[in-house]
Design a protein around this motif. Structure first.
Motif, PDB file in Angstrom:
ATOM      1  N   GLY A  12       5.112   3.599   1.566  1.00 25.65           N
ATOM      2  CA  GLY A  12       6.027   4.106   2.580  1.00 25.65           C
ATOM      3  C   GLY A  12       6.965   5.102   1.936  1.00 25.65           C
ATOM      4  N   GLN A  13       7.883   5.617   2.712  1.00 28.22           N
ATOM      5  CA  GLN A  13       8.833   6.600   2.186  1.00 28.22           C
ATOM      6  C   GLN A  13       9.698   6.020   1.077  1.00 28.22           C
ATOM      7  OE1 GLN A  13      10.865   7.939   5.691  1.00 28.22           O
ATOM      8  NE2 GLN A  13       9.243   9.377   6.222  1.00 28.22           N
ATOM      9  N   ASP A  14       9.923   4.705   1.124  1.00 30.41           N
ATOM     10  CA  ASP A  14      10.779   4.077   0.127  1.00 30.41           C
ATOM     11  C   ASP A  14      10.007   3.389  -0.988  1.00 30.41           C
ATOM     12  OD1 ASP A  14      13.080   4.890   1.490  1.00 30.41           O
ATOM     13  OD2 ASP A  14      13.022   3.126   2.789  1.00 30.41           O
ATOM     14  N   GLY A  15       8.691   3.599  -1.054  1.00 29.34           N
ATOM     15  CA  GLY A  15       7.916   3.026  -2.147  1.00 29.34           C
ATOM     16  C   GLY A  15       6.796   2.114  -1.686  1.00 29.34           C
ATOM     17  N   LEU A  16       6.433   1.205  -2.544  1.00 31.74           N
ATOM     18  CA  LEU A  16       5.279   0.347  -2.353  1.00 31.74           C
ATOM     19  C   LEU A  16       5.471  -0.644  -1.206  1.00 31.74           C
ATOM     20  CD1 LEU A  16       2.481  -0.404  -3.569  1.00 31.74           C
ATOM     21  CD2 LEU A  16       3.688  -2.084  -4.971  1.00 31.74           C
ATOM     22  N   VAL A  17       4.493  -0.682  -0.301  1.00 31.40           N
ATOM     23  CA  VAL A  17       4.494  -1.595   0.844  1.00 31.40           C
ATOM     24  C   VAL A  17       3.533  -2.766   0.578  1.00 31.40           C
ATOM     25  CG1 VAL A  17       3.955  -1.787   3.312  1.00 31.40           C
ATOM     26  CG2 VAL A  17       5.140   0.239   2.442  1.00 31.40           C
ATOM     27  N   GLY A  18       2.480  -2.489  -0.169  1.00 32.10           N
ATOM     28  CA  GLY A  18       1.522  -3.533  -0.509  1.00 32.10           C
ATOM     29  C   GLY A  18       0.388  -2.976  -1.335  1.00 32.10           C
ATOM     30  N   GLU A  19      -0.413  -3.890  -1.896  1.00 33.54           N
ATOM     31  CA  GLU A  19      -1.568  -3.501  -2.672  1.00 33.54           C
ATOM     32  C   GLU A  19      -2.804  -4.215  -2.159  1.00 33.54           C
ATOM     33  OE1 GLU A  19       0.206  -2.377  -7.027  1.00 33.54           O
ATOM     34  OE2 GLU A  19      -0.424  -4.459  -6.725  1.00 33.54           O
ATOM     35  N   ILE A  20      -3.915  -3.511  -2.202  1.00 39.15           N
ATOM     36  CA  ILE A  20      -5.201  -4.082  -1.810  1.00 39.15           C
ATOM     37  C   ILE A  20      -6.076  -4.117  -3.054  1.00 39.15           C
ATOM     38  CG2 ILE A  20      -7.242  -3.838  -0.347  1.00 39.15           C
ATOM     39  CD1 ILE A  20      -5.401  -1.898   1.384  1.00 39.15           C
ATOM     40  N   VAL A  21      -6.535  -5.310  -3.410  1.00 45.48           N
ATOM     41  CA  VAL A  21      -7.482  -5.447  -4.502  1.00 45.48           C
ATOM     42  C   VAL A  21      -8.865  -5.508  -3.861  1.00 45.48           C
ATOM     43  CG1 VAL A  21      -8.265  -6.846  -6.440  1.00 45.48           C
ATOM     44  CG2 VAL A  21      -5.808  -6.669  -5.942  1.00 45.48           C
ATOM     45  N   VAL A  22      -9.662  -4.468  -4.077  1.00 46.21           N
ATOM     46  CA  VAL A  22     -10.978  -4.374  -3.459  1.00 46.21           C
ATOM     47  C   VAL A  22     -11.877  -5.481  -3.998  1.00 46.21           C
ATOM     48  CG1 VAL A  22     -13.046  -2.941  -3.194  1.00 46.21           C
ATOM     49  CG2 VAL A  22     -10.766  -1.899  -3.072  1.00 46.21           C
ATOM     50  N   GLU A  23     -12.508  -6.200  -3.054  1.00 40.46           N
ATOM     51  CA  GLU A  23     -13.426  -7.278  -3.420  1.00 40.46           C
ATOM     52  C   GLU A  23     -14.860  -6.945  -3.045  1.00 40.46           C
ATOM     53  OE1 GLU A  23     -10.298 -10.979  -3.159  1.00 40.46           O
ATOM     54  OE2 GLU A  23     -11.583 -10.594  -1.422  1.00 40.46           O
ATOM     55  N   GLU A  24     -15.035  -6.170  -1.970  1.00 38.86           N
ATOM     56  CA  GLU A  24     -16.395  -5.814  -1.567  1.00 38.86           C
ATOM     57  C   GLU A  24     -16.378  -4.554  -0.718  1.00 38.86           C
ATOM     58  OE1 GLU A  24     -18.129  -8.932   0.803  1.00 38.86           O
ATOM     59  OE2 GLU A  24     -16.256  -9.280   1.842  1.00 38.86           O
ATOM     60  N   GLY A  25     -17.546  -3.960  -0.596  1.00 36.44           N
ATOM     61  CA  GLY A  25     -17.696  -2.777   0.219  1.00 36.44           C
ATOM     62  C   GLY A  25     -18.965  -2.847   1.038  1.00 36.44           C
ATOM     63  N   ASP A  26     -18.869  -2.362   2.252  1.00 32.15           N
ATOM     64  CA  ASP A  26     -20.007  -2.228   3.153  1.00 32.15           C
ATOM     65  C   ASP A  26     -19.833  -0.857   3.790  1.00 32.15           C
ATOM     66  OD1 ASP A  26     -22.197  -2.604   4.773  1.00 32.15           O
ATOM     67  OD2 ASP A  26     -21.226  -4.043   6.114  1.00 32.15           O
ATOM     68  N   PHE A  27     -20.380   0.172   3.122  1.00 32.31           N
ATOM     69  CA  PHE A  27     -20.135   1.557   3.490  1.00 32.31           C
ATOM     70  C   PHE A  27     -20.109   1.749   4.998  1.00 32.31           C
ATOM     71  CE2 PHE A  27     -21.330   5.903   4.437  1.00 32.31           C
ATOM     72  CZ  PHE A  27     -20.418   6.589   3.666  1.00 32.31           C
ATOM     73  N   PRO A  28     -19.068   2.396   5.530  1.00 28.88           N
ATOM     74  CA  PRO A  28     -18.004   3.102   4.827  1.00 28.88           C
ATOM     75  C   PRO A  28     -16.745   2.260   4.604  1.00 28.88           C
ATOM     76  CG  PRO A  28     -17.890   3.657   7.136  1.00 28.88           C
ATOM     77  CD  PRO A  28     -19.055   2.689   6.977  1.00 28.88           C
ATOM     78  N   TRP A  29     -16.834   0.950   4.843  1.00 25.12           N
ATOM     79  CA  TRP A  29     -15.663   0.083   4.761  1.00 25.12           C
ATOM     80  C   TRP A  29     -15.540  -0.581   3.397  1.00 25.12           C
ATOM     81  CZ3 TRP A  29     -12.124   0.093   8.543  1.00 25.12           C
ATOM     82  CH2 TRP A  29     -12.515   0.624   9.769  1.00 25.12           C
ATOM     83  N   LEU A  30     -14.302  -0.747   2.961  1.00 22.25           N
ATOM     84  CA  LEU A  30     -13.956  -1.555   1.790  1.00 22.25           C
ATOM     85  C   LEU A  30     -13.060  -2.677   2.272  1.00 22.25           C
ATOM     86  CD1 LEU A  30     -13.024   1.307  -0.678  1.00 22.25           C
ATOM     87  CD2 LEU A  30     -15.155   0.007  -0.616  1.00 22.25           C
ATOM     88  N   SER A  31     -13.110  -3.804   1.600  1.00 17.77           N
ATOM     89  CA  SER A  31     -12.233  -4.914   1.989  1.00 17.77           C
ATOM     90  C   SER A  31     -11.762  -5.648   0.752  1.00 17.77           C
ATOM     91  CB  SER A  31     -12.955  -5.878   2.936  1.00 17.77           C
ATOM     92  OG  SER A  31     -14.053  -6.470   2.283  1.00 17.77           O
ATOM     93  N   GLY A  32     -10.645  -6.335   0.921  1.00 13.47           N
ATOM     94  CA  GLY A  32     -10.107  -7.078  -0.204  1.00 13.47           C
ATOM     95  C   GLY A  32      -8.846  -7.838   0.158  1.00 13.47           C
ATOM     96  N   ARG A  33      -8.235  -8.343  -0.879  1.00  9.69           N
ATOM     97  CA  ARG A  33      -7.025  -9.150  -0.759  1.00  9.69           C
ATOM     98  C   ARG A  33      -5.810  -8.223  -0.679  1.00  9.69           C
ATOM     99  NH1 ARG A  33      -4.758 -10.411  -5.251  1.00  9.69           N
ATOM    100  NH2 ARG A  33      -6.754 -10.382  -6.321  1.00  9.69           N
ATOM    101  N   PHE A  34      -4.951  -8.484   0.309  1.00  8.82           N
ATOM    102  CA  PHE A  34      -3.740  -7.689   0.498  1.00  8.82           C
ATOM    103  C   PHE A  34      -2.545  -8.468  -0.018  1.00  8.82           C
ATOM    104  CE2 PHE A  34      -0.084  -6.351   3.144  1.00  8.82           C
ATOM    105  CZ  PHE A  34      -0.008  -5.035   2.714  1.00  8.82           C
ATOM    106  N   ALA A  35      -1.808  -7.861  -0.919  1.00  5.44           N
ATOM    107  CA  ALA A  35      -0.578  -8.451  -1.451  1.00  5.44           C
ATOM    108  C   ALA A  35       0.591  -7.610  -0.948  1.00  5.44           C
ATOM    109  CB  ALA A  35      -0.607  -8.467  -2.974  1.00  5.44           C
ATOM    110  N   ALA A  36       1.316  -8.157   0.004  1.00  8.42           N
ATOM    111  CA  ALA A  36       2.442  -7.450   0.615  1.00  8.42           C
ATOM    112  C   ALA A  36       3.671  -7.508  -0.279  1.00  8.42           C
ATOM    113  CB  ALA A  36       2.766  -8.072   1.965  1.00  8.42           C
ATOM    114  N   THR A  37       4.452  -6.453  -0.227  1.00 10.70           N
ATOM    115  CA  THR A  37       5.785  -6.480  -0.823  1.00 10.70           C
ATOM    116  C   THR A  37       6.767  -6.818   0.302  1.00 10.70           C
ATOM    117  OG1 THR A  37       6.310  -4.166  -0.369  1.00 10.70           O
ATOM    118  CG2 THR A  37       5.113  -4.638  -2.433  1.00 10.70           C
TER     119      THR A  37
END
Length: 104
Positions: A12-37
């Motif tokens: 966001g404008q003020d910095g990190l909102v969250g991180e996604i650690v990619v666990e798998e992909g099914d083109f064109p989508w990627l998915s993973g664990r979301f760690a919110a700040t």
């Protein structure tokens, strides 16, 4: 090529909102664990609304919510920001697609 374990950042404008650690992909989508700040709390209702609008098939309203997300947040791959993305977040799960150029 995107692989498991890569960390994508939602910013966001003020910095990190969250991180996604990619666990798998099914083109064109990627998915993973979301760690919110703590900053994600302000955006969570918008992402909840986005999913509800998909479920209700309310596409005009959905497009407005997606536009609001894009106007205020950016998604960064490990190598830097991407030009376009479509991101869904539910709890600690995220799935998304992205492009180096804007979607048509």
């Amino acid at each position: 090529m995107v692989g498991p374990g890569e960390v994508w950042r939602l910013l966001g404008q003020d910095g990190l909102v969250g991180e996604i650690v990619v666990e798998e992909g099914d083109f064109p989508w990627l998915s993973g664990r979301f760690a919110a700040t703590p900053a994600f709390a302000a955006w969570k209702p918008l992402f909840d609304r986005e999913l509800a609008l998909i479920e209700a098939e309310e596409w005009d309203e959905w497009e407005a919510v997606v536009a609001e997300i894009h106007d205020n947040l950016s998604l960064a791959a490990p190598g830097g920001p991407v030009a376009e993305f479509l991101l869904h977040i539910e709890g600690d799960r995220a799935w998304f697609r992205w492009n180096e150029e804007p979607f048509e």
